[in-house]
Design a protein around this motif. Structure first.
Motif, PDB file in Angstrom:
ATOM      1  N   PRO A   1      67.359  21.488  42.284  1.00 21.21           N
ATOM      2  CA  PRO A   1      67.213  22.444  43.488  1.00 21.21           C
ATOM      3  C   PRO A   1      66.020  23.314  43.430  1.00 21.21           C
ATOM      4  CG  PRO A   1      69.110  22.955  41.956  1.00 21.21           C
ATOM      5  CD  PRO A   1      68.497  21.498  41.598  1.00 21.21           C
ATOM      6  N   THR A   2      65.768  23.798  42.197  1.00 23.78           N
ATOM      7  CA  THR A   2      64.636  24.717  42.052  1.00 23.78           C
ATOM      8  C   THR A   2      63.270  24.273  42.422  1.00 23.78           C
ATOM      9  OG1 THR A   2      65.663  25.625  40.007  1.00 23.78           O
ATOM     10  CG2 THR A   2      63.074  25.906  40.110  1.00 23.78           C
ATOM     11  N   ALA A   3      62.924  22.906  42.282  1.00 20.69           N
ATOM     12  CA  ALA A   3      61.964  22.085  42.511  1.00 20.69           C
ATOM     13  C   ALA A   3      61.743  21.876  44.307  1.00 20.69           C
ATOM     14  CB  ALA A   3      61.624  20.782  42.203  1.00 20.69           C
ATOM     15  N   ILE A   4      63.150  21.755  44.935  1.00 17.02           N
ATOM     16  CA  ILE A   4      63.106  21.550  46.322  1.00 17.02           C
ATOM     17  C   ILE A   4      62.766  23.051  47.143  1.00 17.02           C
ATOM     18  CG2 ILE A   4      64.883  21.485  48.075  1.00 17.02           C
ATOM     19  CD1 ILE A   4      66.325  19.496  46.587  1.00 17.02           C
ATOM     20  N   PHE A   5      63.216  24.073  46.300  1.00 14.83           N
ATOM     21  CA  PHE A   5      63.142  25.227  46.990  1.00 14.83           C
ATOM     22  C   PHE A   5      61.435  25.714  46.810  1.00 14.83           C
ATOM     23  CE2 PHE A   5      62.065  29.902  45.580  1.00 14.83           C
ATOM     24  CZ  PHE A   5      62.452  30.419  46.637  1.00 14.83           C
ATOM     25  N   PHE A   6      60.953  25.484  45.774  1.00 14.16           N
ATOM     26  CA  PHE A   6      59.460  25.596  45.424  1.00 14.16           C
ATOM     27  C   PHE A   6      58.565  24.706  46.414  1.00 14.16           C
ATOM     28  CE2 PHE A   6      60.070  27.588  41.139  1.00 14.16           C
ATOM     29  CZ  PHE A   6      59.045  28.454  41.285  1.00 14.16           C
ATOM     30  N   GLU A   7      59.229  23.661  46.645  1.00 20.17           N
ATOM     31  CA  GLU A   7      58.243  22.790  47.815  1.00 20.17           C
ATOM     32  C   GLU A   7      58.471  23.272  49.012  1.00 20.17           C
ATOM     33  OE1 GLU A   7      57.824  20.441  51.030  1.00 20.17           O
ATOM     34  OE2 GLU A   7      59.887  20.687  50.234  1.00 20.17           O
ATOM     35  N   ALA A   8      59.721  23.756  49.501  1.00 20.14           N
ATOM     36  CA  ALA A   8      59.958  24.446  50.853  1.00 20.14           C
ATOM     37  C   ALA A   8      59.242  25.654  50.917  1.00 20.14           C
ATOM     38  CB  ALA A   8      61.521  24.723  50.834  1.00 20.14           C
TER      39      ALA A   8
ATOM     40  N   SER B   1      61.304  15.644  50.392  1.00 15.02           N
ATOM     41  CA  SER B   1      61.612  17.062  49.799  1.00 15.02           C
ATOM     42  C   SER B   1      62.513  16.272  48.297  1.00 15.02           C
ATOM     43  CB  SER B   1      62.261  17.704  50.249  1.00 15.02           C
ATOM     44  OG  SER B   1      61.815  18.260  51.465  1.00 15.02           O
ATOM     45  N   LEU B   2      63.552  15.229  48.622  1.00 16.14           N
ATOM     46  CA  LEU B   2      64.165  14.887  47.321  1.00 16.14           C
ATOM     47  C   LEU B   2      63.378  13.982  46.274  1.00 16.14           C
ATOM     48  CD1 LEU B   2      67.488  13.863  48.907  1.00 16.14           C
ATOM     49  CD2 LEU B   2      67.283  15.663  47.478  1.00 16.14           C
ATOM     50  N   PHE B   3      62.275  13.319  46.897  1.00 18.08           N
ATOM     51  CA  PHE B   3      61.324  12.603  46.299  1.00 18.08           C
ATOM     52  C   PHE B   3      60.569  13.591  45.444  1.00 18.08           C
ATOM     53  CE2 PHE B   3      57.154  10.587  45.816  1.00 18.08           C
ATOM     54  CZ  PHE B   3      57.444   9.486  44.968  1.00 18.08           C
ATOM     55  N   ILE B   4      59.937  14.544  45.793  1.00 18.59           N
ATOM     56  CA  ILE B   4      59.343  15.326  45.221  1.00 18.59           C
ATOM     57  C   ILE B   4      59.980  16.220  43.985  1.00 18.59           C
ATOM     58  CG2 ILE B   4      57.890  17.515  45.391  1.00 18.59           C
ATOM     59  CD1 ILE B   4      56.893  16.809  48.204  1.00 18.59           C
ATOM     60  N   ALA B   5      61.007  16.389  44.313  1.00 17.64           N
ATOM     61  CA  ALA B   5      62.029  17.272  43.412  1.00 17.64           C
ATOM     62  C   ALA B   5      62.471  16.282  42.224  1.00 17.64           C
ATOM     63  CB  ALA B   5      63.328  17.715  44.155  1.00 17.64           C
ATOM     64  N   LEU B   6      62.854  14.955  42.673  1.00 25.93           N
ATOM     65  CA  LEU B   6      63.364  14.052  41.560  1.00 25.93           C
ATOM     66  C   LEU B   6      62.165  13.701  40.611  1.00 25.93           C
ATOM     67  CD1 LEU B   6      65.801  11.819  43.689  1.00 25.93           C
ATOM     68  CD2 LEU B   6      66.352  13.461  42.027  1.00 25.93           C
TER      69      LEU B   6
ATOM     70  N   LEU C   1      56.399  26.478  49.268  1.00 25.34           N
ATOM     71  CA  LEU C   1      54.865  26.372  49.441  1.00 25.34           C
ATOM     72  C   LEU C   1      54.705  26.026  50.789  1.00 25.34           C
ATOM     73  CD1 LEU C   1      54.153  24.558  45.776  1.00 25.34           C
ATOM     74  CD2 LEU C   1      53.645  26.800  46.703  1.00 25.34           C
ATOM     75  N   SER C   2      55.327  24.905  51.223  1.00 25.70           N
ATOM     76  CA  SER C   2      55.273  24.343  52.669  1.00 25.70           C
ATOM     77  C   SER C   2      55.381  25.666  53.688  1.00 25.70           C
ATOM     78  CB  SER C   2      56.159  23.249  53.034  1.00 25.70           C
ATOM     79  OG  SER C   2      55.923  22.277  52.078  1.00 25.70           O
ATOM     80  N   PHE C   3      56.185  26.256  53.514  1.00 23.62           N
ATOM     81  CA  PHE C   3      56.553  27.705  54.549  1.00 23.62           C
ATOM     82  C   PHE C   3      55.474  28.519  54.708  1.00 23.62           C
ATOM     83  CE2 PHE C   3      58.277  31.689  55.443  1.00 23.62           C
ATOM     84  CZ  PHE C   3      58.892  31.417  56.882  1.00 23.62           C
ATOM     85  N   ILE C   4      54.358  28.727  53.525  1.00 23.45           N
ATOM     86  CA  ILE C   4      53.507  29.756  53.298  1.00 23.45           C
ATOM     87  C   ILE C   4      52.224  28.974  53.797  1.00 23.45           C
ATOM     88  CG2 ILE C   4      54.672  31.131  51.928  1.00 23.45           C
ATOM     89  CD1 ILE C   4      52.826  30.156  49.657  1.00 23.45           C
ATOM     90  N   GLY C   5      52.315  27.748  54.079  1.00 19.90           N
ATOM     91  CA  GLY C   5      51.166  26.913  54.576  1.00 19.90           C
ATOM     92  C   GLY C   5      50.439  26.376  53.203  1.00 19.90           C
ATOM     93  N   LEU C   6      51.012  26.412  52.005  1.00 16.47           N
ATOM     94  CA  LEU C   6      50.037  25.640  50.851  1.00 16.47           C
ATOM     95  C   LEU C   6      50.961  24.190  50.441  1.00 16.47           C
ATOM     96  CD1 LEU C   6      49.637  28.809  48.691  1.00 16.47           C
ATOM     97  CD2 LEU C   6      47.954  27.683  50.115  1.00 16.47           C
ATOM     98  N   GLY C   7      51.775  23.842  51.149  1.00 12.53           N
ATOM     99  CA  GLY C   7      52.338  22.659  50.686  1.00 12.53           C
ATOM    100  C   GLY C   7      52.025  21.510  51.508  1.00 12.53           C
ATOM    101  N   LEU C   8      52.855  20.857  52.254  1.00 13.14           N
ATOM    102  CA  LEU C   8      52.578  19.711  53.164  1.00 13.14           C
ATOM    103  C   LEU C   8      52.195  20.146  54.302  1.00 13.14           C
ATOM    104  CD1 LEU C   8      55.284  17.079  52.153  1.00 13.14           C
ATOM    105  CD2 LEU C   8      53.237  17.086  51.124  1.00 13.14           C
ATOM    106  N   GLN C   9      51.199  19.207  55.141  1.00 19.81           N
ATOM    107  CA  GLN C   9      50.852  19.645  56.127  1.00 19.81           C
ATOM    108  C   GLN C   9      50.977  18.800  57.572  1.00 19.81           C
ATOM    109  OE1 GLN C   9      49.181  22.524  56.570  1.00 19.81           O
ATOM    110  NE2 GLN C   9      49.311  22.937  54.509  1.00 19.81           N
ATOM    111  N   ALA C  10      51.503  19.351  58.862  1.00 19.01           N
ATOM    112  CA  ALA C  10      51.517  18.340  59.772  1.00 19.01           C
ATOM    113  C   ALA C  10      50.442  17.189  59.906  1.00 19.01           C
ATOM    114  CB  ALA C  10      51.977  18.925  61.109  1.00 19.01           C
ATOM    115  N   PRO C  11      50.830  16.014  60.266  1.00 17.10           N
ATOM    116  CA  PRO C  11      52.330  15.475  60.841  1.00 17.10           C
ATOM    117  C   PRO C  11      53.177  15.165  59.761  1.00 17.10           C
ATOM    118  CG  PRO C  11      50.625  13.850  61.174  1.00 17.10           C
ATOM    119  CD  PRO C  11      50.038  15.050  60.563  1.00 17.10           C
ATOM    120  N   LEU C  12      53.024  15.402  58.374  1.00 21.07           N
ATOM    121  CA  LEU C  12      53.988  15.090  57.276  1.00 21.07           C
ATOM    122  C   LEU C  12      55.023  15.764  57.531  1.00 21.07           C
ATOM    123  CD1 LEU C  12      52.074  14.432  54.270  1.00 21.07           C
ATOM    124  CD2 LEU C  12      52.965  12.663  55.579  1.00 21.07           C
TER     125      LEU C  12
END
Length: 350
Positions: free
Chosen positions: A278-285, A151-156, A287-298
């Motif tokens: 923090p805005t980028a961290i929120f967007f990543e979280a 998450s920090l990598f994506i945001a930075l 998108l992942s929460f609604i199933g459009l972001g990263l997928q398991a097992p990531l």
């Protein structure tokens, strides 16, 4: 009316209490000379950045946030390697084990489930999972810190790309002005007229969900805010005397922007970047929460929160731990950004 001026004789006949007091000799005492003392020079005036750092470190909230961010960042780097498990490794017999840490049983890390049953003793598990395990027996300690790292990598990365694109775009628009500025600002107005979230979701639907697609989706419109900040600051600076003097002496456009304009807008740029993370961290979280972001097992904080939400009644620790981590990260970045905004404000100078 005739005014009578007193002569010297009349002044001498005045009463003593009416005469002005004459200074006595003891009022004038010479300063003793110290032959060993040398001439003292005044200390050089502190620079703007030095004063800004002094004001920043006087802000307790910003300092505490900075320390916590350093700790969280260090744990994101070394946390996944602090035990023998990987964030992808599955061990089904150890599924859904609650957190257990030796010596911290009084904090609830005792290995007992919501019914008070010690799952470790019941299953004969000798290994302590500090943050518990998920439904596939994966170690949540490793997954939480690996998720924080991702998450920090994506945001930075997203914030850095927003910084580069926004500074270049806003600087060119403000410096050259005229028709170039009009065209470039119309492009920004078109981008801002479309809801940001819709653009990001449509872009991710076109590409495969992953780290690269999320970063690209974030920077489609993420740089617009930075470009507007840079443009507004440069419009205030480019007409001032030091810029005109440098141009008169033959400085090129690139030198004017690199040596004179950009250094004077670094304060607002830094503050904008700190609010972008923090805005980028929120967007990543999100998108992942609604199933459009990263997928398991990531693993990311959004993925872990989504997994924990499904099992919140039976295994609340799955949601609580990643939620606390992401809350700390976002709150600390916002408090640090507030502290930097106050520290870099010229009006706050003494």
């Amino acid at each position: 009316m005739t005014t009578i001026q007193p002569n010297d004789g009349d002044y001498k006949n005045l009463r003593s209490q009416d005469r002005p007091a004459e200074p006595s000799a003891d009022l004038f005492v010479p300063q003793p000379l110290d032959a060993t003392a040398r001439e003292e020079l005044a200390a050089p005036a502190p620079t703007f950045w030095k004063e800004a750092m002094e004001r920043l470190f006087k802000n307790k909230g910003a300092v505490v946030s900075l320390v916590l961010l350093i700790i969280l960042g260090a744990m994101a780097l070394i946390g996944p390697s602090m035990n023998e498990f990987t964030y992808r490794e599955q061990h089904i017999p150890h599924s859904n084990l609650p957190p257990k840490v030796a010596g911290l049983e009084w904090l609830g890390f005792d290995g007992k489930d919501v019914n008070g049953v010690d799952q470790y003793a019941q299953r004969g598990v000798e290994t302590n999972y500090w943050f518990g395990t998920d439904e596939f027996g994966r170690d949540l300690w490793t997954r939480v810190w690996k998720g924080t790292q991702i998450s920090l990598f994506i945001a930075l990365v997203a914030a850095f790309l927003d910084l580069v694109i926004g500074v270049i775009y806003g600087g060119i628009s403000a410096y050259y002005g005229g028709r170039i500025d009009n065209v470039m600002q119309r492009i920004i107005e078109i981008l801002t007229g479309i809801p940001n979230l819709i653009v990001i979701i449509l872009f991710i639907l076109i590409l495969e969900p992953g780290i690269r697609s999320i970063i690209l989706a974030m920077i489609i419109t993420g740089w617009v805010g930075m470009a507007r900040v840079v443009r507004g600051q440069m419009l205030q600076l480019k007409g001032q005397e030091f810029v005109l003097a440098s141009r008169t002496l033959g400085a090129s456009d690139s030198r004017l922007m690199r040596k004179h304009l950009l250094p004077n807008v670094m304060g607002p740029i830094i503050v904008t970047v700190m609010f972008t993370i923090p805005t980028a961290i929120f967007f990543e979280a999100f998108l992942s929460f609604i199933g459009l972001g990263l997928q398991a097992p990531l693993a990311s904080l959004g993925v872990l929160i989504e997994d924990g939400y499904d099992a919140i009644r039976s295994f609340p620790y799955k949601l609580l731990i990643p939620a606390v981590v992401i809350s700390l990260v976002m709150i600390c970045f916002n408090l640090l950004a507030d502290g930097l905004r106050d520290a870099l404000d010229p009006k706050m100078r003494k």
